[in-house]
Enzyme design. Structure first.
Site, short mmCIF file in Angstrom:
data_model
loop_
_atom_site.label_atom_id
_atom_site.label_comp_id
_atom_site.label_asym_id
_atom_site.label_seq_id
_atom_site.Cartn_x
_atom_site.Cartn_y
_atom_site.Cartn_z
N THR A 173 0.88 -1.15 -0.09
CA THR A 173 -0.17 -0.08 -0.08
C THR A 173 0.84 1.17 -0.17
O THR A 173 2.00 1.37 0.46
CB THR A 173 -0.87 0.03 1.16
OG1 THR A 173 -1.58 -0.92 1.06
CG2 THR A 173 -1.47 1.29 1.51
N ARG A 201 -14.96 -6.43 0.78
CA ARG A 201 -14.03 -5.95 1.84
C ARG A 201 -13.68 -4.52 1.81
O ARG A 201 -12.79 -4.25 0.66
CB ARG A 201 -13.25 -6.97 2.32
CG ARG A 201 -12.33 -6.48 3.43
CD ARG A 201 -10.82 -5.69 3.16
NE ARG A 201 -10.02 -5.38 4.21
CZ ARG A 201 -9.07 -4.66 4.30
NH1 ARG A 201 -8.57 -4.33 3.12
NH2 ARG A 201 -8.13 -4.68 5.30
N VAL A 202 -13.54 -3.57 2.59
CA VAL A 202 -13.03 -2.34 2.75
C VAL A 202 -12.18 -2.18 3.48
O VAL A 202 -12.45 -2.55 4.82
CB VAL A 202 -14.14 -1.24 2.48
CG1 VAL A 202 -13.45 0.21 2.74
CG2 VAL A 202 -15.17 -1.43 1.09
N GLY A 203 -11.07 -1.76 3.73
CA GLY A 203 -10.09 -1.61 4.49
C GLY A 203 -10.02 -0.02 5.19
O GLY A 203 -11.14 0.71 4.98
N ASP A 204 -8.92 0.42 5.93
CA ASP A 204 -8.83 1.57 6.30
C ASP A 204 -8.47 2.79 5.66
O ASP A 204 -8.63 3.89 5.65
CB ASP A 204 -7.70 1.52 7.44
CG ASP A 204 -6.25 1.22 6.68
OD1 ASP A 204 -6.31 0.16 5.93
OD2 ASP A 204 -5.42 1.96 7.27
N THR A 224 -0.48 2.32 6.89
CA THR A 224 -0.46 1.15 5.94
C THR A 224 -0.43 -0.36 7.11
O THR A 224 0.49 0.03 7.86
CB THR A 224 0.53 1.04 5.21
OG1 THR A 224 0.65 -0.41 4.50
CG2 THR A 224 2.04 1.21 5.66
N GLY A 225 -0.93 -1.09 6.78
CA GLY A 225 -0.93 -2.29 7.39
C GLY A 225 -2.46 -3.09 7.69
O GLY A 225 -3.17 -2.49 6.62
N GLY A 227 -5.99 -3.19 7.95
CA GLY A 227 -6.98 -2.13 7.67
C GLY A 227 -7.87 -2.18 9.21
O GLY A 227 -8.22 -1.25 9.44
N1 ASP Z 1 -4.29 -0.95 4.72
C1 ASP Z 1 -4.49 -1.52 3.73
C2 ASP Z 1 -5.93 -2.51 3.84
O1 ASP Z 1 -6.02 -2.96 5.09
C3 ASP Z 1 -3.41 -2.85 3.46
C4 ASP Z 1 -2.03 -2.02 3.45
O2 ASP Z 1 -1.76 -1.34 4.06
O3 ASP Z 1 -1.16 -2.91 2.96
O4 ASP Z 1 -6.61 -2.30 2.91
#
Ligand code: ASP
Length: 304
Positions: A173, A201-204, A224-225, A227
């Site tokens: 990301t 699915r929706v992340g952060d 990033t990480g 979500g």
């Molecule tokens: N934060 C992103 C998500 O959860 C993934 C990522 O940061 O690699 O969609």
């Protein structure tokens, strides 16, 4: 500041691919520097930098996006302007080369903050944004990565640190944050999400306060990480609140945010932060986070 995702990557110095990531981060930072030097705003800088990273297939955003459980690309992105807290975001979009640009249009051309899936695509058409074909996104790496995730019945970060991945972990990301000489802050985050995620699915990343935040009174943040961890802790706004309520500068507020993320949910990932005075900070709970910064117009620094 920009990041290209948090996770694990062992033997970074021996990894030619890792060097390739760092070069991309460095070039993006230099591009951002030039925009600000020519009088561009923080908002213009983060949109341009995020777009560049979306165009680089090594990152999990735009053309390098990871695949969901159906082997499809569904991307999320957001952008925020610290001047007036205006924000735009899209979730679950496909066939768009630069979701961050669509997010910017949601911000400037619609009365909404977040558009999803079909509605977001209809809005893209309305704005005259070109579609790109499916094959624009499919790299052999991404197909293999999905196969591995399916075999392990797992949802994974693009660069998850499982033993089996240690040979070919990839950073993912992307995010860009900036402060311009007028003191305006802006933030942008863009992602393909996590590998093998459920459809829908929706992340952060497109959620204001979770994966992205900018307020001229406090800071700009991109996360990033995983979500889910960031949404539950509203991590970007939490860091901003540490500044607002306790007057902490970037380094301390970021440390406080990471401590909160860890203590409350055992969160996995990281953040980049610029405070209202232009100080830069980063923090992560994963082994590494690829990122870089130019502080107060100084030298360009890139790091894992
Ligand atoms: N934060 C992103 C998500 O959860 C993934 C990522 O940061 O690699 O969609």
């Amino acid at each position: 500041m920009v990041h290209g995702g948090a996770g694990a990557l062992d033997n970074v110095s021996d990894d030619k691919t890792a060097v390739r990531y760092l070069e991309s981060i460095r070039n993006t930072l230099e591009h951002g520097r030039e925009i600000l030097r020519l009088g561009g705003s923080a908002l213009q800088a983060v949109e341009a930098c995020a777009s560049l990273l979306e165009d680089d297939p090594v990152f999990n955003a735009g053309c390098g996006s990871v695949l969901n459980e159906d082997g499809k690309v569904e991307m999320d992105a957001a952008i925020m302007d610290g001047r007036d807290l205006s924000a735009g975001a899209v979730a679950g979009v496909s066939n768009i080369a630069n979701p961050v640009q669509l997010a910017r249009l949601v911000m400037s051309e619609s009365e909404h903050v977040l558009l999803i899936a079909e509605g977001a695509m209809r809005f893209a058409d309305h704005c005259g944004m070109q579609h790109v074909p499916e094959h624009y996104f499919y790299t052999p790496d991404r197909v293999e990565q999905l196969k591995q995730a399916r075999l392990r019945h797992k949802v994974m970060l693009d660069h998850d640190d499982t033993e089996a991945d240690s040979e070919d972990q990839k950073y993912g990301t992307i995010g860009a944050i900036a402060r311009d000489p007028q003191g305006n802050l802006a933030a942008a985050t863009s992602t393909g999400g996590v590998v093998n995620k459920r459809m829908g699915r929706v992340g952060d990343s497109p959620i204001v306060g979770a994966g992205v935040y900018a307020d001229n009174e406090t800071c700009a943040v991109s996360a990033t990480g995983y979500g889910e961890d960031f949404m539950r802790t509203v991590i970007s706004k939490t860091i901003s609140d540490f500044m607002f309520m306790q007057g902490l500068p970037a380094v301390e507020a970021t440390a406080a945010g990471i401590e909160y993320l860890t203590r409350k949910v055992g969160g996995r990932g990281g953040v980049i932060v610029i405070d209202k005075d232009g100080s830069c900070a980063s923090g992560f709970t994963t082994k590494k986070m690829i990122h870089g910064w130019i502080e107060h117009g100084g030298e360009t620094v890139v790091r894992f």
